[in-house]
Design an enzyme around this catalytic site. Sequence first.
Site, PDB file in Angstrom:
ATOM      1  N   HIS A 153       0.869  -1.183   0.000  1.00  0.00           N
ATOM      2  CA  HIS A 153       0.000   0.000   0.000  1.00  0.00           C
ATOM      3  C   HIS A 153       0.901   1.227   0.000  1.00  0.00           C
ATOM      4  O   HIS A 153       1.759   1.370   0.870  1.00  0.00           O
ATOM      5  CB  HIS A 153      -0.930   0.021   1.222  1.00  0.00           C
ATOM      6  CG  HIS A 153      -1.872   1.179   1.195  1.00  0.00           C
ATOM      7  ND1 HIS A 153      -3.135   1.115   0.639  1.00  0.00           N
ATOM      8  CD2 HIS A 153      -1.711   2.465   1.591  1.00  0.00           C
ATOM      9  CE1 HIS A 153      -3.716   2.294   0.725  1.00  0.00           C
ATOM     10  NE2 HIS A 153      -2.867   3.146   1.295  1.00  0.00           N
ATOM     11  N   CYS A 154       0.702   2.105  -0.981  1.00  0.00           N
ATOM     12  CA  CYS A 154       1.579   3.272  -1.112  1.00  0.00           C
ATOM     13  C   CYS A 154       0.810   4.543  -0.753  1.00  0.00           C
ATOM     14  O   CYS A 154      -0.129   4.924  -1.466  1.00  0.00           O
ATOM     15  CB  CYS A 154       2.106   3.367  -2.543  1.00  0.00           C
ATOM     16  SG  CYS A 154       3.106   4.845  -2.807  1.00  0.00           S
ATOM     17  N   PRO A 155       1.178   5.223   0.339  1.00  0.00           N
ATOM     18  CA  PRO A 155       0.457   6.457   0.694  1.00  0.00           C
ATOM     19  C   PRO A 155       0.654   7.561  -0.342  1.00  0.00           C
ATOM     20  O   PRO A 155      -0.210   8.429  -0.488  1.00  0.00           O
ATOM     21  CB  PRO A 155       1.071   6.859   2.040  1.00  0.00           C
ATOM     22  CG  PRO A 155       2.340   6.108   2.153  1.00  0.00           C
ATOM     23  CD  PRO A 155       2.218   4.877   1.322  1.00  0.00           C
ATOM     24  N   ASN A 159      -3.219   4.531  -2.508  1.00  0.00           N
ATOM     25  CA  ASN A 159      -3.862   3.322  -3.006  1.00  0.00           C
ATOM     26  C   ASN A 159      -2.914   2.141  -2.846  1.00  0.00           C
ATOM     27  O   ASN A 159      -1.723   2.318  -2.611  1.00  0.00           O
ATOM     28  CB  ASN A 159      -4.203   3.497  -4.500  1.00  0.00           C
ATOM     29  CG  ASN A 159      -5.301   2.567  -4.970  1.00  0.00           C
ATOM     30  OD1 ASN A 159      -5.850   1.786  -4.176  1.00  0.00           O
ATOM     31  ND2 ASN A 159      -5.627   2.632  -6.246  1.00  0.00           N
TER      32      ASN A 159
END
Length: 297
Positions: A153-155, A159
């Site tokens: 999960h990439c802030p 997403n």
Amino acid sequence: MSESVEILAGERNHQTDTILNSKPDKMAYRKDRKYWFVCDPCGIVCAVMTYFLIVYGEVVVLVVLAPPFPTFWTGVSVAIFTTLAVLAVVSHVKSMTTDPGVVPRESSSEEEVLERRQKGDEIRFCKKCRSIKPDRAHHCSTCEHCIQRMDHHCPWINNCVGENNQKFFVLFTFYIMSMSIFGLGMVGLFFFRCVGQNFQGCDALVPGPLAFILTLFGVFEGFLFSLFTCIMFGTQIHAIATDETGIESLKKENRDQKGWRQSFEEIFGSPLSVKWLSPFTPPPNAPLLRRRLLLNV
Ligand SMILES: [Zn+2]
Ligand SMILES: [Zn+2]
């Protein structure tokens, strides 16, 4: 025989309890949903900051680096930098708003789970989503869904990076990396030219001290982002080439790996073409659709 029946009966009670005691689903998957957006405050702040930093880079180029040298090649450089910035923004928007490969919630009843286990299927069940976890899917607590082929999960894109948006994420890192390196090159050339003319006329549009501060922050940003995105881009390319997601690598999960070519074609499309570099072309999502059909949802 009696032992296996007892185990199955126990599983049934456990599954039934899990399903009945679960809280109501506040973000239930809708088959007719057209848009995907994760309402995570931290992710939204990071995404807005990303756009701000891209715009900042563009402002430095347009008001500091370009005006003192109004030549044809300066125009070409500005056009290249701006094109890279636009492609980076489009890749980011697509990464953020594309369903990364959501596994529909409540897609499996406990009867189906037990039936398939009785047939010998080694299926995984997500208690939070109350659905069967397909192979390579993992639950993301921020997105509140299981995601197919979840990498992480990439802030920064607010997403998950999954099988449906990994292409856009790779392009985002690639275009940010390219514009950072290109921008640093433009600053280097600007400095070289200014030294050559004893900084005369180098403050064409903004006063010298302000131009210096703007450029200094721009250089800092360029170094930071080129380094960060170089690492991310390299990690992603390695993950796709070895057909191993970030989570699988961390968990040291052993599984049959595809060849690098097939793995790239699953993420970027087949065959190799200029579309691989386009954030406007959707990635192939046939594997996801196939699995949804298999799950009968
Ligand atoms: Zn889940
Ligand atoms: Zn997520």
